[in-house]
Scaffold this motif. Sequence first.
Motif, PDB file in Angstrom:
ATOM      1  N   ARG A  27     -66.331  16.731   2.072  1.00 10.32           N
ATOM      2  CA  ARG A  27     -66.904  17.990   2.681  1.00 10.32           C
ATOM      3  C   ARG A  27     -67.433  18.207   4.041  1.00 10.32           C
ATOM      4  NH1 ARG A  27     -64.748  21.054  -1.447  1.00 10.32           N
ATOM      5  NH2 ARG A  27     -65.073  20.133  -3.524  1.00 10.32           N
ATOM      6  N   ARG A  28     -66.676  17.643   4.975  1.00 19.05           N
ATOM      7  CA  ARG A  28     -67.094  17.681   6.200  1.00 19.05           C
ATOM      8  C   ARG A  28     -65.745  18.735   6.807  1.00 19.05           C
ATOM      9  NH1 ARG A  28     -68.620  13.149  10.854  1.00 19.05           N
ATOM     10  NH2 ARG A  28     -68.992  14.786  12.180  1.00 19.05           N
ATOM     11  N   ARG A  29     -66.407  19.866   6.987  1.00 16.78           N
ATOM     12  CA  ARG A  29     -65.350  21.069   7.585  1.00 16.78           C
ATOM     13  C   ARG A  29     -65.099  20.803   8.827  1.00 16.78           C
ATOM     14  NH1 ARG A  29     -65.414  25.774   9.962  1.00 16.78           N
ATOM     15  NH2 ARG A  29     -64.073  27.480   9.170  1.00 16.78           N
ATOM     16  N   ASP A  30     -65.823  20.213   9.934  1.00 15.93           N
ATOM     17  CA  ASP A  30     -65.545  20.203  11.225  1.00 15.93           C
ATOM     18  C   ASP A  30     -64.356  19.208  11.372  1.00 15.93           C
ATOM     19  OD1 ASP A  30     -67.547  18.358  10.608  1.00 15.93           O
ATOM     20  OD2 ASP A  30     -67.791  17.823  12.577  1.00 15.93           O
ATOM     21  N   LEU A  31     -64.335  18.262  10.460  1.00 20.32           N
ATOM     22  CA  LEU A  31     -63.175  16.950  11.022  1.00 20.32           C
ATOM     23  C   LEU A  31     -61.741  17.471  10.542  1.00 20.32           C
ATOM     24  CD1 LEU A  31     -64.864  13.977  10.175  1.00 20.32           C
ATOM     25  CD2 LEU A  31     -64.348  14.825  12.412  1.00 20.32           C
ATOM     26  N   ILE A  32     -62.025  18.830   9.571  1.00 17.99           N
ATOM     27  CA  ILE A  32     -60.444  19.270   9.263  1.00 17.99           C
ATOM     28  C   ILE A  32     -59.522  19.646  10.439  1.00 17.99           C
ATOM     29  CG2 ILE A  32     -59.214  21.427   8.141  1.00 17.99           C
ATOM     30  CD1 ILE A  32     -61.416  21.036   5.968  1.00 17.99           C
ATOM     31  N   THR A  33     -60.150  20.537  11.279  1.00 18.72           N
ATOM     32  CA  THR A  33     -59.764  20.883  12.604  1.00 18.72           C
ATOM     33  C   THR A  33     -59.199  19.579  13.407  1.00 18.72           C
ATOM     34  OG1 THR A  33     -61.010  22.712  12.639  1.00 18.72           O
ATOM     35  CG2 THR A  33     -59.787  22.072  14.636  1.00 18.72           C
ATOM     36  N   ALA A  34     -60.126  18.497  13.498  1.00 19.70           N
ATOM     37  CA  ALA A  34     -59.760  17.148  14.416  1.00 19.70           C
ATOM     38  C   ALA A  34     -58.582  16.660  13.845  1.00 19.70           C
ATOM     39  CB  ALA A  34     -60.999  16.318  14.412  1.00 19.70           C
ATOM     40  N   PHE A  35     -58.421  16.368  12.410  1.00 22.69           N
ATOM     41  CA  PHE A  35     -57.330  15.693  11.644  1.00 22.69           C
ATOM     42  C   PHE A  35     -55.972  16.491  11.747  1.00 22.69           C
ATOM     43  CE2 PHE A  35     -60.557  13.951   8.735  1.00 22.69           C
ATOM     44  CZ  PHE A  35     -61.048  12.834   9.573  1.00 22.69           C
ATOM     45  N   LEU A  36     -56.117  17.928  11.923  1.00 19.29           N
ATOM     46  CA  LEU A  36     -54.997  18.566  11.750  1.00 19.29           C
ATOM     47  C   LEU A  36     -54.359  18.858  13.281  1.00 19.29           C
ATOM     48  CD1 LEU A  36     -55.623  21.661   9.320  1.00 19.29           C
ATOM     49  CD2 LEU A  36     -54.304  19.520   9.270  1.00 19.29           C
ATOM     50  N   GLY A  37     -55.314  18.791  14.265  1.00 19.12           N
ATOM     51  CA  GLY A  37     -54.980  18.990  15.689  1.00 19.12           C
ATOM     52  C   GLY A  37     -54.402  17.624  16.095  1.00 19.12           C
ATOM     53  N   VAL A  38     -54.929  16.525  15.848  1.00 22.41           N
ATOM     54  CA  VAL A  38     -54.586  15.368  16.183  1.00 22.41           C
ATOM     55  C   VAL A  38     -52.976  15.050  15.786  1.00 22.41           C
ATOM     56  CG1 VAL A  38     -54.439  12.859  15.760  1.00 22.41           C
ATOM     57  CG2 VAL A  38     -56.468  14.046  16.549  1.00 22.41           C
ATOM     58  N   ASN A  39     -52.978  15.506  14.343  1.00 19.15           N
ATOM     59  CA  ASN A  39     -51.653  14.976  13.761  1.00 19.15           C
ATOM     60  C   ASN A  39     -50.625  16.234  14.376  1.00 19.15           C
ATOM     61  OD1 ASN A  39     -49.523  16.386  11.554  1.00 19.15           O
ATOM     62  ND2 ASN A  39     -50.008  14.237  11.266  1.00 19.15           N
ATOM     63  N   GLU A  75     -70.172  10.450  16.867  1.00 19.16           N
ATOM     64  CA  GLU A  75     -70.391   9.342  15.705  1.00 19.16           C
ATOM     65  C   GLU A  75     -69.461   9.698  14.424  1.00 19.16           C
ATOM     66  OE1 GLU A  75     -73.741   6.896  13.267  1.00 19.16           O
ATOM     67  OE2 GLU A  75     -74.284   7.776  15.262  1.00 19.16           O
ATOM     68  N   LEU A  76     -68.743   8.828  14.255  1.00 22.72           N
ATOM     69  CA  LEU A  76     -67.919   8.957  12.885  1.00 22.72           C
ATOM     70  C   LEU A  76     -68.259   7.811  11.979  1.00 22.72           C
ATOM     71  CD1 LEU A  76     -64.328  10.046  14.456  1.00 22.72           C
ATOM     72  CD2 LEU A  76     -65.999  11.522  13.336  1.00 22.72           C
ATOM     73  N   ASP A  77     -68.053   8.118  10.543  1.00 22.90           N
ATOM     74  CA  ASP A  77     -68.155   7.136   9.665  1.00 22.90           C
ATOM     75  C   ASP A  77     -66.757   6.499   9.741  1.00 22.90           C
ATOM     76  OD1 ASP A  77     -70.792   7.740   8.980  1.00 22.90           O
ATOM     77  OD2 ASP A  77     -70.318   9.027   7.597  1.00 22.90           O
ATOM     78  N   GLN A  78     -67.048   5.111   9.089  1.00 21.35           N
ATOM     79  CA  GLN A  78     -65.378   4.350   9.157  1.00 21.35           C
ATOM     80  C   GLN A  78     -64.538   4.926   8.379  1.00 21.35           C
ATOM     81  OE1 GLN A  78     -65.226   1.570  10.987  1.00 21.35           O
ATOM     82  NE2 GLN A  78     -66.989   2.317  11.994  1.00 21.35           N
ATOM     83  N   HIS A  79     -64.838   5.621   7.182  1.00 23.96           N
ATOM     84  CA  HIS A  79     -63.896   6.211   6.540  1.00 23.96           C
ATOM     85  C   HIS A  79     -63.364   7.748   7.196  1.00 23.96           C
ATOM     86  CE1 HIS A  79     -67.293   8.752   5.269  1.00 23.96           C
ATOM     87  NE2 HIS A  79     -66.567   9.712   5.195  1.00 23.96           N
ATOM     88  N   GLU A  80     -64.034   8.147   7.968  1.00 21.25           N
ATOM     89  CA  GLU A  80     -63.569   9.303   8.819  1.00 21.25           C
ATOM     90  C   GLU A  80     -62.537   8.607   9.886  1.00 21.25           C
ATOM     91  OE1 GLU A  80     -67.231  10.691   9.980  1.00 21.25           O
ATOM     92  OE2 GLU A  80     -67.442  12.276   8.353  1.00 21.25           O
ATOM     93  N   VAL A  81     -63.065   7.512  10.587  1.00 25.24           N
ATOM     94  CA  VAL A  81     -62.042   6.945  11.535  1.00 25.24           C
ATOM     95  C   VAL A  81     -60.708   6.444  10.723  1.00 25.24           C
ATOM     96  CG1 VAL A  81     -61.618   4.842  12.871  1.00 25.24           C
ATOM     97  CG2 VAL A  81     -64.087   5.925  12.871  1.00 25.24           C
ATOM     98  N   ALA A  82     -60.853   6.090   9.459  1.00 24.95           N
ATOM     99  CA  ALA A  82     -59.671   5.951   8.869  1.00 24.95           C
ATOM    100  C   ALA A  82     -58.694   7.218   8.674  1.00 24.95           C
ATOM    101  CB  ALA A  82     -59.682   5.171   7.462  1.00 24.95           C
ATOM    102  N   TYR A  83     -59.370   8.159   8.149  1.00 30.56           N
ATOM    103  CA  TYR A  83     -58.627   9.526   8.085  1.00 30.56           C
ATOM    104  C   TYR A  83     -57.877   9.905   9.617  1.00 30.56           C
ATOM    105  CZ  TYR A  83     -59.552  10.360   3.251  1.00 30.56           C
ATOM    106  OH  TYR A  83     -59.696  10.214   1.644  1.00 30.56           O
ATOM    107  N   TYR A  84     -58.696   9.806  10.519  1.00 28.49           N
ATOM    108  CA  TYR A  84     -58.398   9.979  11.997  1.00 28.49           C
ATOM    109  C   TYR A  84     -57.143   9.333  12.230  1.00 28.49           C
ATOM    110  CZ  TYR A  84     -59.049  11.235  16.835  1.00 28.49           C
ATOM    111  OH  TYR A  84     -58.718  11.711  18.042  1.00 28.49           O
ATOM    112  N   PHE A  85     -57.056   8.115  12.090  1.00 28.57           N
ATOM    113  CA  PHE A  85     -55.876   7.431  12.480  1.00 28.57           C
ATOM    114  C   PHE A  85     -54.831   7.453  11.405  1.00 28.57           C
ATOM    115  CE2 PHE A  85     -58.720   4.921  15.318  1.00 28.57           C
ATOM    116  CZ  PHE A  85     -57.823   4.924  16.243  1.00 28.57           C
TER     117      PHE A  85
END
Length: 194
Positions: A27-39, A75-85
């Motif tokens: 439920r962290r909405r701000d990272l949705i844009t980051a993940f989609l944008g990176v992809n 600062e990102l949690d480790q699971h967020e880093v995993a989703y990012y990559f």
Amino acid sequence: MARLTLFLIDLVAVSVLVFGLYFPRHRRRDLITAFLGVNVGVLAVAGSLTSSTVGAGLGLGLFGVLSIIRLRSTELDQHEVAYYFSALALGILGPLGGDSFWLAPSLMALVIAVMYVGDHPRVFRSYRRQTVVLDEAITDETALVARLEQLLGGRVHAATVERVDLVTETTVVEVRYSLPARSALPVRERAVAK
């Protein structure tokens, strides 16, 4: 046509990753844009580099530098880093699928399956990590562990003291602990288990 299909498969895969796995669990909405944008950014650049004389290694190196900058900026949690990559990997796999058409979609499915299992709420659900501020200065490790186990109601596996302040009588400690199996269940499941 096959290339366009791989791009569409990538968009479906990143949508499953972000909207099917990440957001419902965290439920962290701000990272949705980051993940989609990176992809999509990686997909676009890697797609254009595969058809140009510039090597794909240069493009991937650039995105490596960008991802390091991005990961250091907040600062990102480790699971967020995993989703990012994972989002980054999905974007790279789309255009760089190789000779076999099914290689890229298979690897995309593998990335999503690993994230599904690795981040599933039932995997090691009794294990926790928390930073605790105690209102007493405890310098004895045995006493500290006993106090934390009493306070948290679980078994302490590791306690790393970050700060002991003898003036204000506080101890800041990062604790890795596990709860008893029954108390680790969500409230709804505990009611059913009775």
